[in-house]
Design an enzyme around this catalytic site. Structure first.
Site, PDB file in Angstrom:
ATOM      1  N   LYS A  27       1.064   7.031   7.418  1.00 11.39           N
ATOM      2  CA  LYS A  27       0.093   7.205   8.497  1.00 11.39           C
ATOM      3  C   LYS A  27       0.487   8.334   9.471  1.00 11.39           C
ATOM      4  CE  LYS A  27      -2.119   2.923   7.518  1.00 11.39           C
ATOM      5  NZ  LYS A  27      -1.662   1.600   7.205  1.00 11.39           N
ATOM      6  N   ASP A  36       8.827  -2.172   7.234  1.00  9.65           N
ATOM      7  CA  ASP A  36       7.679  -1.359   6.889  1.00  9.65           C
ATOM      8  C   ASP A  36       7.052  -0.890   8.201  1.00  9.65           C
ATOM      9  OD1 ASP A  36       5.327  -0.223   6.135  1.00  9.65           O
ATOM     10  OD2 ASP A  36       4.707  -1.829   4.774  1.00  9.65           O
ATOM     11  N   TYR A  95       0.936  -6.743   5.185  1.00  6.76           N
ATOM     12  CA  TYR A  95       0.411  -5.861   4.144  1.00  6.76           C
ATOM     13  C   TYR A  95       1.396  -4.736   3.906  1.00  6.76           C
ATOM     14  CZ  TYR A  95      -2.707  -2.611   1.702  1.00  6.76           C
ATOM     15  OH  TYR A  95      -3.278  -1.759   0.796  1.00  6.76           O
TER      16      TYR A  95
HETATM   17  C1  LIG Z   1      -1.380   1.165   5.626  1.00  3.26           C
HETATM   18  C2  LIG Z   1      -0.143   0.421   5.310  1.00  3.26           C
HETATM   19  C3  LIG Z   1       0.524   0.552   4.075  1.00  3.26           C
HETATM   20  C4  LIG Z   1      -0.066   1.327   2.931  1.00  3.26           C
HETATM   21  O1  LIG Z   1      -0.192   2.667   3.193  1.00  3.26           O
HETATM   22  P1  LIG Z   1      -1.243   3.529   2.311  1.00  3.26           P
HETATM   23  O2  LIG Z   1      -1.011   4.914   2.778  1.00  3.26           O
HETATM   24  O3  LIG Z   1      -2.586   2.982   2.632  1.00  3.26           O
HETATM   25  O4  LIG Z   1      -0.875   3.328   0.891  1.00  3.26           O
HETATM   26  C5  LIG Z   1       1.733  -0.061   3.917  1.00  3.26           C
HETATM   27  N1  LIG Z   1       2.283  -0.803   4.901  1.00  3.26           N
HETATM   28  C6  LIG Z   1       1.678  -0.958   6.088  1.00  3.26           C
HETATM   29  C7  LIG Z   1       2.347  -1.754   7.143  1.00  3.26           C
HETATM   30  C8  LIG Z   1       0.441  -0.383   6.322  1.00  3.26           C
HETATM   31  O5  LIG Z   1      -0.190  -0.591   7.486  1.00  3.26           O
END
Ligand SMILES: *Cc1c(COP(=O)(O)O)cnc(C)c1O
Length: 432
Positions: free
Chosen positions: A269, A241, A146
Protein backbone atom coordinates in the site's frame (compact mmCIF):
# COMPACT_ATOMS: atom_id res chain seq x y z
CA UNK A 1 -30.01 16.09 -4.94
CA UNK A 2 -29.95 15.12 -8.56
CA UNK A 3 -27.68 12.18 -8.88
CA UNK A 4 -26.87 10.44 -12.09
CA UNK A 5 -25.05 7.16 -12.32
CA UNK A 6 -25.89 6.56 -15.97
CA UNK A 7 -22.31 6.31 -17.27
CA UNK A 8 -21.21 4.17 -14.34
CA UNK A 9 -24.14 1.84 -15.01
CA UNK A 10 -23.26 1.53 -18.68
CA UNK A 11 -19.63 0.81 -17.88
CA UNK A 12 -20.61 -1.73 -15.26
CA UNK A 13 -22.84 -3.53 -17.77
CA UNK A 14 -19.95 -3.73 -20.21
CA UNK A 15 -17.54 -4.79 -17.49
CA UNK A 16 -19.87 -7.51 -16.34
CA UNK A 17 -19.65 -9.20 -19.72
CA UNK A 18 -15.86 -9.44 -19.79
CA UNK A 19 -14.67 -9.34 -16.16
CA UNK A 20 -15.95 -11.72 -13.45
CA UNK A 21 -18.54 -9.78 -11.48
CA UNK A 22 -17.48 -6.71 -13.44
CA UNK A 23 -14.60 -6.03 -11.05
CA UNK A 24 -10.96 -6.86 -10.52
CA UNK A 25 -11.30 -7.12 -6.75
CA UNK A 26 -14.51 -8.36 -5.12
CA UNK A 27 -15.44 -5.63 -2.62
CA UNK A 28 -15.50 -3.06 -5.42
CA UNK A 29 -18.72 -4.62 -6.70
CA UNK A 30 -20.83 -2.89 -3.99
CA UNK A 31 -22.42 -6.25 -3.11
CA UNK A 32 -22.33 -5.36 0.58
CA UNK A 33 -24.03 -1.99 0.15
CA UNK A 34 -26.15 -2.37 -2.99
CA UNK A 35 -26.31 -0.10 -6.01
CA UNK A 36 -23.98 0.28 -8.95
CA UNK A 37 -20.27 0.58 -8.33
CA UNK A 38 -19.12 4.00 -9.39
CA UNK A 39 -16.44 4.29 -12.03
CA UNK A 40 -13.88 6.86 -11.01
CA UNK A 41 -12.25 8.94 -13.71
CA UNK A 42 -9.87 11.06 -11.73
CA UNK A 43 -8.81 12.19 -8.31
CA UNK A 44 -7.29 15.31 -6.84
CA UNK A 45 -6.32 15.87 -3.19
CA UNK A 46 -9.04 14.17 -1.13
CA UNK A 47 -11.60 14.28 -3.92
CA UNK A 48 -12.62 11.82 -6.63
CA UNK A 49 -14.77 12.36 -9.72
CA UNK A 50 -16.85 9.65 -11.36
CA UNK A 51 -17.77 8.99 -14.98
CA UNK A 52 -21.02 10.95 -14.57
CA UNK A 53 -19.21 13.99 -13.23
CA UNK A 54 -20.21 13.52 -9.59
CA UNK A 55 -17.63 14.67 -7.07
CA UNK A 56 -16.95 12.92 -3.76
CA UNK A 57 -14.83 13.40 -0.68
CA UNK A 58 -12.95 10.12 -0.59
CA UNK A 59 -12.26 8.14 2.59
CA UNK A 60 -11.23 4.92 0.87
CA UNK A 61 -8.09 6.41 -0.65
CA UNK A 62 -7.49 3.36 -2.81
CA UNK A 63 -7.75 1.28 0.38
CA UNK A 64 -4.96 3.12 2.13
CA UNK A 65 -2.02 3.78 -0.19
CA UNK A 66 -2.88 7.40 -0.96
CA UNK A 67 -1.77 8.90 2.32
CA UNK A 68 -0.80 12.10 0.48
CA UNK A 69 -4.11 12.29 -1.35
CA UNK A 70 -4.92 11.68 -5.01
CA UNK A 71 -2.51 12.69 -7.75
CA UNK A 72 -0.04 14.32 -5.38
CA UNK A 73 2.18 16.58 -7.48
CA UNK A 74 5.49 15.25 -6.23
CA UNK A 75 4.46 11.63 -6.66
CA UNK A 76 3.10 12.20 -10.16
CA UNK A 77 6.15 14.21 -11.24
CA UNK A 78 8.49 11.48 -10.07
CA UNK A 79 6.53 8.84 -11.97
CA UNK A 80 6.53 10.93 -15.16
CA UNK A 81 10.22 11.77 -14.89
CA UNK A 82 11.12 8.16 -14.29
CA UNK A 83 8.91 6.86 -17.10
CA UNK A 84 10.70 9.07 -19.60
CA UNK A 85 13.78 6.92 -19.11
CA UNK A 86 11.91 3.64 -19.50
CA UNK A 87 9.41 1.61 -17.55
CA UNK A 88 11.29 -1.55 -16.66
CA UNK A 89 14.68 -3.05 -17.21
CA UNK A 90 14.65 -6.28 -15.26
CA UNK A 91 18.04 -5.24 -13.95
CA UNK A 92 19.31 -3.45 -10.87
CA UNK A 93 18.29 0.20 -10.61
CA UNK A 94 19.29 2.97 -8.20
CA UNK A 95 15.70 3.69 -7.15
CA UNK A 96 15.25 0.29 -5.50
CA UNK A 97 18.37 0.90 -3.42
CA UNK A 98 17.10 4.29 -2.33
CA UNK A 99 13.66 3.03 -1.37
CA UNK A 100 15.17 0.07 0.48
CA UNK A 101 17.45 2.45 2.42
CA UNK A 102 14.47 4.56 3.37
CA UNK A 103 12.47 1.59 4.57
CA UNK A 104 15.36 0.24 6.59
CA UNK A 105 15.83 3.63 8.21
CA UNK A 106 12.11 4.04 8.94
CA UNK A 107 11.29 0.62 10.38
CA UNK A 108 13.18 -0.17 13.57
CA UNK A 109 13.17 -3.96 13.09
CA UNK A 110 13.94 -4.03 9.38
CA UNK A 111 17.61 -4.51 8.45
CA UNK A 112 17.08 -5.84 4.93
CA UNK A 113 14.10 -5.65 2.64
CA UNK A 114 13.02 -7.37 -0.59
CA UNK A 115 10.49 -5.76 -2.95
CA UNK A 116 7.62 -7.66 -4.56
CA UNK A 117 4.48 -6.48 -6.37
CA UNK A 118 1.67 -6.70 -3.84
CA UNK A 119 0.90 -7.19 -0.18
CA UNK A 120 -0.27 -10.71 -0.95
CA UNK A 121 3.09 -11.57 -2.44
CA UNK A 122 4.91 -9.99 0.48
CA UNK A 123 3.03 -12.17 2.95
CA UNK A 124 3.45 -15.34 0.89
CA UNK A 125 7.17 -14.72 0.65
CA UNK A 126 7.60 -13.87 4.33
CA UNK A 127 5.85 -17.08 5.35
CA UNK A 128 7.91 -19.18 2.98
CA UNK A 129 10.97 -17.58 4.49
CA UNK A 130 9.76 -18.22 8.04
CA UNK A 131 9.19 -21.87 7.18
CA UNK A 132 12.54 -22.14 5.47
CA UNK A 133 14.33 -20.48 8.37
CA UNK A 134 12.71 -22.51 11.15
CA UNK A 135 12.24 -25.78 9.29
CA UNK A 136 8.68 -25.89 10.65
CA UNK A 137 5.44 -26.12 8.67
CA UNK A 138 2.59 -24.57 10.59
CA UNK A 139 1.62 -20.97 11.06
CA UNK A 140 -0.74 -19.21 13.42
CA UNK A 141 -2.98 -16.44 12.17
CA UNK A 142 -5.82 -14.62 13.89
CA UNK A 143 -9.48 -14.68 13.03
CA UNK A 144 -10.47 -11.60 11.06
CA UNK A 145 -6.92 -10.64 10.09
CA UNK A 146 -6.54 -10.35 6.33
CA UNK A 147 -3.18 -11.12 4.81
CA UNK A 148 -3.96 -11.19 1.12
CA UNK A 149 -5.29 -14.09 -0.91
CA UNK A 150 -2.60 -16.77 -0.73
CA UNK A 151 -4.20 -20.21 -0.39
CA UNK A 152 -3.17 -21.06 3.15
CA UNK A 153 -4.23 -17.61 4.40
CA UNK A 154 -7.77 -17.72 3.10
CA UNK A 155 -8.62 -19.48 6.27
CA UNK A 156 -10.36 -17.79 9.13
CA UNK A 157 -12.31 -20.77 10.39
CA UNK A 158 -14.19 -20.39 13.66
CA UNK A 159 -12.28 -18.88 16.45
CA UNK A 160 -12.40 -22.05 18.51
CA UNK A 161 -9.30 -23.15 20.34
CA UNK A 162 -6.67 -24.41 17.92
CA UNK A 163 -9.19 -24.75 15.15
CA UNK A 164 -7.40 -26.33 12.27
CA UNK A 165 -8.39 -24.26 9.35
CA UNK A 166 -11.01 -25.11 6.86
CA UNK A 167 -10.80 -23.09 3.66
CA UNK A 168 -12.74 -19.84 3.28
CA UNK A 169 -12.68 -20.08 -0.49
CA UNK A 170 -13.38 -22.82 -2.99
CA UNK A 171 -10.21 -23.91 -4.67
CA UNK A 172 -8.18 -23.85 -1.46
CA UNK A 173 -7.32 -27.42 -0.62
CA UNK A 174 -7.58 -28.96 2.81
CA UNK A 175 -3.89 -29.71 2.53
CA UNK A 176 -3.23 -25.99 2.13
CA UNK A 177 -5.47 -25.07 5.02
CA UNK A 178 -4.29 -27.69 7.46
CA UNK A 179 -1.03 -25.93 8.28
CA UNK A 180 -2.85 -22.78 9.30
CA UNK A 181 -4.04 -22.50 12.87
CA UNK A 182 -6.59 -19.76 13.47
CA UNK A 183 -6.92 -18.16 16.89
CA UNK A 184 -8.89 -15.21 18.28
CA UNK A 185 -7.07 -11.87 18.40
CA UNK A 186 -6.56 -10.21 21.78
CA UNK A 187 -6.82 -13.50 23.72
CA UNK A 188 -3.50 -14.52 25.20
CA UNK A 189 -4.61 -17.65 27.06
CA UNK A 190 -5.76 -19.46 23.94
CA UNK A 191 -2.51 -18.69 22.22
CA UNK A 192 -0.53 -19.94 25.23
CA UNK A 193 -2.46 -23.19 25.28
CA UNK A 194 -1.83 -23.91 21.62
CA UNK A 195 1.83 -23.04 21.86
CA UNK A 196 2.30 -25.35 24.84
CA UNK A 197 1.13 -28.27 22.76
CA UNK A 198 2.28 -27.46 19.26
CA UNK A 199 5.13 -24.95 19.39
CA UNK A 200 7.63 -27.36 17.83
CA UNK A 201 5.62 -27.34 14.60
CA UNK A 202 4.99 -23.63 14.38
CA UNK A 203 7.18 -21.51 12.13
CA UNK A 204 5.53 -18.16 12.62
CA UNK A 205 2.77 -16.14 14.12
CA UNK A 206 1.47 -13.65 11.60
CA UNK A 207 -0.72 -10.76 12.66
CA UNK A 208 -1.91 -7.35 11.74
CA UNK A 209 -0.66 -5.60 14.87
CA UNK A 210 -3.83 -3.53 14.60
CA UNK A 211 -6.42 -5.50 12.64
CA UNK A 212 -7.85 -3.16 9.99
CA UNK A 213 -9.62 -5.57 7.69
CA UNK A 214 -12.50 -6.53 9.89
CA UNK A 215 -13.43 -3.15 11.19
CA UNK A 216 -10.77 -1.62 13.37
CA UNK A 217 -9.59 -3.59 16.39
CA UNK A 218 -7.02 -2.20 18.79
CA UNK A 219 -4.62 -4.54 20.51
CA UNK A 220 -5.33 -4.59 24.24
CA UNK A 221 -2.60 -3.00 26.35
CA UNK A 222 0.29 -5.45 26.68
CA UNK A 223 -1.11 -7.92 24.15
CA UNK A 224 1.50 -7.39 21.44
CA UNK A 225 4.27 -7.51 24.05
CA UNK A 226 2.92 -10.80 25.31
CA UNK A 227 2.81 -12.31 21.83
CA UNK A 228 6.41 -11.19 21.37
CA UNK A 229 7.43 -12.88 24.63
CA UNK A 230 5.75 -16.12 23.65
CA UNK A 231 7.48 -16.10 20.27
CA UNK A 232 10.82 -15.67 22.02
CA UNK A 233 10.05 -18.43 24.49
CA UNK A 234 9.15 -20.95 21.79
CA UNK A 235 11.56 -19.68 19.11
CA UNK A 236 8.76 -18.84 16.73
CA UNK A 237 9.10 -15.95 14.29
CA UNK A 238 6.76 -13.03 14.77
CA UNK A 239 5.55 -11.45 11.54
CA UNK A 240 3.80 -8.10 11.64
CA UNK A 241 1.71 -7.57 8.56
CA UNK A 242 2.05 -3.80 8.34
CA UNK A 243 0.64 -3.48 4.84
CA UNK A 244 -1.86 -0.98 6.28
CA UNK A 245 -0.25 0.22 9.51
CA UNK A 246 3.24 0.72 8.08
CA UNK A 247 3.90 4.44 7.54
CA UNK A 248 0.39 5.18 8.71
CA UNK A 249 0.26 4.78 12.48
CA UNK A 250 3.74 6.20 12.65
CA UNK A 251 6.82 6.59 10.48
CA UNK A 252 7.94 3.13 11.57
CA UNK A 253 4.46 1.61 11.64
CA UNK A 254 2.82 -0.23 14.51
CA UNK A 255 6.17 -1.59 15.67
CA UNK A 256 7.32 1.93 16.44
CA UNK A 257 3.89 3.01 17.70
CA UNK A 258 3.65 0.19 20.24
CA UNK A 259 7.37 -0.43 20.72
CA UNK A 260 7.16 -4.13 19.87
CA UNK A 261 9.63 -5.52 17.37
CA UNK A 262 8.65 -8.33 14.99
CA UNK A 263 11.21 -10.58 13.32
CA UNK A 264 9.72 -10.00 9.89
CA UNK A 265 7.53 -7.21 8.54
CA UNK A 266 5.36 -7.18 5.47
CA UNK A 267 4.59 -3.92 3.72
CA UNK A 268 2.53 -2.70 0.78
CA UNK A 269 0.00 0.00 0.00
CA UNK A 270 1.69 3.28 1.10
CA UNK A 271 5.22 2.19 0.12
CA UNK A 272 4.12 2.07 -3.52
CA UNK A 273 2.61 5.54 -3.53
CA UNK A 274 -0.39 4.19 -5.48
CA UNK A 275 1.54 1.83 -7.73
CA UNK A 276 1.65 -1.95 -7.16
CA UNK A 277 4.34 -2.67 -4.59
CA UNK A 278 4.83 -4.97 -1.66
CA UNK A 279 7.88 -5.69 0.46
CA UNK A 280 9.04 -7.98 3.19
CA UNK A 281 11.93 -7.33 5.48
CA UNK A 282 13.39 -7.95 8.87
CA UNK A 283 16.37 -9.25 10.73
CA UNK A 284 19.42 -9.59 8.60
CA UNK A 285 20.16 -13.20 9.60
CA UNK A 286 16.67 -14.24 8.51
CA UNK A 287 16.60 -12.17 5.31
CA UNK A 288 19.95 -13.68 4.31
CA UNK A 289 18.14 -16.97 3.72
CA UNK A 290 16.42 -15.44 0.69
CA UNK A 291 17.80 -16.38 -2.75
CA UNK A 292 20.37 -15.74 -4.10
CA UNK A 293 22.04 -15.31 -0.70
CA UNK A 294 20.20 -18.28 0.75
CA UNK A 295 18.06 -21.30 -0.12
CA UNK A 296 14.56 -19.77 0.07
CA UNK A 297 13.53 -18.96 -3.50
CA UNK A 298 11.57 -15.85 -4.36
CA UNK A 299 11.65 -13.81 -7.55
CA UNK A 300 9.70 -11.32 -9.70
CA UNK A 301 9.95 -10.04 -13.28
CA UNK A 302 8.73 -6.57 -12.35
CA UNK A 303 9.90 -6.51 -8.72
CA UNK A 304 11.66 -3.26 -7.87
CA UNK A 305 10.09 -1.71 -10.95
CA UNK A 306 11.44 1.83 -11.41
CA UNK A 307 8.04 3.54 -11.66
CA UNK A 308 6.76 1.88 -8.50
CA UNK A 309 10.00 2.61 -6.66
CA UNK A 310 9.88 6.25 -7.77
CA UNK A 311 6.29 6.65 -6.57
CA UNK A 312 7.12 5.02 -3.25
CA UNK A 313 10.23 7.06 -2.78
CA UNK A 314 8.48 10.35 -3.55
CA UNK A 315 5.79 9.40 -1.04
CA UNK A 316 8.20 8.51 1.75
CA UNK A 317 10.33 11.58 1.20
CA UNK A 318 7.35 13.89 1.29
CA UNK A 319 5.86 12.19 4.33
CA UNK A 320 9.07 12.77 6.18
CA UNK A 321 9.59 16.32 4.96
CA UNK A 322 6.15 17.53 6.01
CA UNK A 323 6.20 15.45 9.19
CA UNK A 324 3.02 13.83 8.01
CA UNK A 325 2.38 11.89 11.19
CA UNK A 326 1.91 15.02 13.29
CA UNK A 327 -0.22 16.55 10.59
CA UNK A 328 -2.36 13.40 10.32
CA UNK A 329 -2.80 13.29 14.07
CA UNK A 330 -4.08 16.87 14.09
CA UNK A 331 -6.43 16.09 11.24
CA UNK A 332 -7.60 12.89 12.89
CA UNK A 333 -8.32 14.70 16.15
CA UNK A 334 -10.38 17.33 14.38
CA UNK A 335 -12.19 14.71 12.30
CA UNK A 336 -13.04 12.62 15.37
CA UNK A 337 -14.39 15.67 17.19
CA UNK A 338 -16.69 16.55 14.33
CA UNK A 339 -17.84 12.99 13.72
CA UNK A 340 -18.49 12.27 17.38
CA UNK A 341 -20.55 15.44 17.50
CA UNK A 342 -22.51 14.43 14.45
CA UNK A 343 -23.31 10.97 15.80
CA UNK A 344 -23.91 11.97 19.43
CA UNK A 345 -27.68 11.63 19.09
CA UNK A 346 -27.30 8.10 17.77
CA UNK A 347 -24.66 6.73 20.11
CA UNK A 348 -27.00 3.98 21.23
CA UNK A 349 -26.75 2.45 17.77
CA UNK A 350 -23.47 3.56 16.33
CA UNK A 351 -19.87 3.40 17.40
CA UNK A 352 -17.17 5.46 15.73
CA UNK A 353 -13.78 3.84 16.25
CA UNK A 354 -10.57 5.63 15.32
CA UNK A 355 -6.86 5.19 15.69
CA UNK A 356 -4.71 7.99 14.27
CA UNK A 357 -5.77 8.33 10.61
CA UNK A 358 -7.72 5.03 10.45
CA UNK A 359 -11.39 4.83 11.39
CA UNK A 360 -14.48 2.72 11.14
CA UNK A 361 -18.22 2.96 11.73
CA UNK A 362 -19.85 0.06 13.54
CA UNK A 363 -23.60 -0.04 13.84
CA UNK A 364 -23.68 -1.76 17.19
CA UNK A 365 -24.88 -1.13 20.70
CA UNK A 366 -21.53 -2.15 22.03
CA UNK A 367 -19.31 0.46 23.60
CA UNK A 368 -16.01 -0.92 22.36
CA UNK A 369 -14.62 -3.26 19.77
CA UNK A 370 -12.13 -5.74 21.16
CA UNK A 371 -12.90 -8.98 19.39
CA UNK A 372 -13.85 -10.02 15.92
CA UNK A 373 -17.22 -11.16 17.24
CA UNK A 374 -17.93 -7.57 18.30
CA UNK A 375 -17.95 -6.62 14.63
CA UNK A 376 -19.58 -9.81 13.39
CA UNK A 377 -22.57 -8.75 15.47
CA UNK A 378 -22.76 -5.25 14.04
CA UNK A 379 -25.70 -4.40 11.78
CA UNK A 380 -24.42 -4.45 8.21
CA UNK A 381 -27.84 -3.59 6.77
CA UNK A 382 -27.67 -0.27 8.57
CA UNK A 383 -24.17 0.26 7.28
CA UNK A 384 -25.40 -0.37 3.73
CA UNK A 385 -28.10 2.25 4.19
CA UNK A 386 -25.59 4.64 5.69
CA UNK A 387 -23.24 4.09 2.77
CA UNK A 388 -25.98 4.91 0.26
CA UNK A 389 -27.05 8.04 2.14
CA UNK A 390 -23.44 9.22 2.37
CA UNK A 391 -22.84 8.56 -1.32
CA UNK A 392 -25.87 10.72 -2.16
CA UNK A 393 -24.25 13.44 -0.11
CA UNK A 394 -20.98 13.18 -2.03
CA UNK A 395 -19.04 11.21 0.55
CA UNK A 396 -17.32 8.04 -0.59
CA UNK A 397 -16.76 5.39 2.08
CA UNK A 398 -15.34 1.96 1.29
CA UNK A 399 -18.34 -0.12 0.20
CA UNK A 400 -18.44 -2.55 3.13
CA UNK A 401 -19.00 -2.20 6.85
CA UNK A 402 -16.01 -4.46 7.47
CA UNK A 403 -13.65 -2.00 5.84
CA UNK A 404 -11.95 0.90 7.55
CA UNK A 405 -11.66 4.47 6.28
CA UNK A 406 -8.50 6.49 5.81
CA UNK A 407 -7.56 10.13 6.17
CA UNK A 408 -4.84 11.64 4.03
CA UNK A 409 -2.71 14.72 4.45
CA UNK A 410 -4.84 16.22 1.66
CA UNK A 411 -8.13 16.15 3.58
CA UNK A 412 -9.09 19.64 4.69
CA UNK A 413 -11.10 21.00 7.53
CA UNK A 414 -13.75 21.95 5.00
CA UNK A 415 -13.90 18.32 3.84
CA UNK A 416 -14.39 17.22 7.44
CA UNK A 417 -17.14 19.74 8.09
CA UNK A 418 -19.01 18.68 4.98
CA UNK A 419 -18.57 15.06 5.99
CA UNK A 420 -19.85 15.64 9.50
CA UNK A 421 -22.89 17.38 8.11
CA UNK A 422 -23.53 14.50 5.71
CA UNK A 423 -23.21 12.05 8.59
CA UNK A 424 -25.77 13.95 10.64
CA UNK A 425 -28.23 14.10 7.75
CA UNK A 426 -27.70 10.46 6.79
CA UNK A 427 -28.27 9.22 10.32
CA UNK A 428 -31.37 11.39 10.63
CA UNK A 429 -32.77 9.78 7.49
CA UNK A 430 -32.00 6.31 8.81
CA UNK A 431 -33.07 6.62 12.42
CA UNK A 432 -35.53 9.50 12.79
C1 LIG B 1 -4.28 -5.09 1.63
C2 LIG B 1 -3.64 -6.04 2.56
C3 LIG B 1 -2.89 -7.15 2.12
C4 LIG B 1 -2.85 -7.55 0.67
O1 LIG B 1 -2.24 -6.62 -0.12
P1 LIG B 1 -2.55 -6.64 -1.71
O2 LIG B 1 -1.63 -5.61 -2.25
O3 LIG B 1 -3.99 -6.33 -1.85
O4 LIG B 1 -2.22 -8.01 -2.19
C5 LIG B 1 -2.22 -7.89 3.05
N1 LIG B 1 -2.27 -7.60 4.36
C6 LIG B 1 -2.97 -6.55 4.82
C7 LIG B 1 -2.95 -6.25 6.27
C8 LIG B 1 -3.69 -5.76 3.95
O5 LIG B 1 -4.44 -4.75 4.42
Amino acid sequence: MTFKFQKSKELYDRAFKVIPGGVNSPVRAFKAVGGTPIFIERGSHAHIYDADGNEYIDYCMSWGPLILGHADNEVIESIIDTAKSGTSFGTCNHLEVKLAEHIVSFFPSVEKVRFVNSGTEAVMSALRLARGYTGRDKIIKFDGCYHGHADYLLVAAGSGLATFGTPDSDGVTRANAKDTIVLPFNEVEKLEKVLKRKSKHIAAIIMEPVPCNYGLIRPLPGYLQKVRELCDKYEILLIFDEVITGLRLARGGAQEYYGVMPDLTTLGKIIGGGLPVGAYGGRSDIMSKVAPEGPVYQAGTLSGNPLAMAAGLATLQKLERINAWNLLREKATRFSELVNNAISKYQENLLFVALESIFSFAFTRQKEIIKVTDIKNANMKLFAQFHREMLKRNIYLAPSGFEVGFLSTAHTNEDFEKTAQAIGESLKTIFD
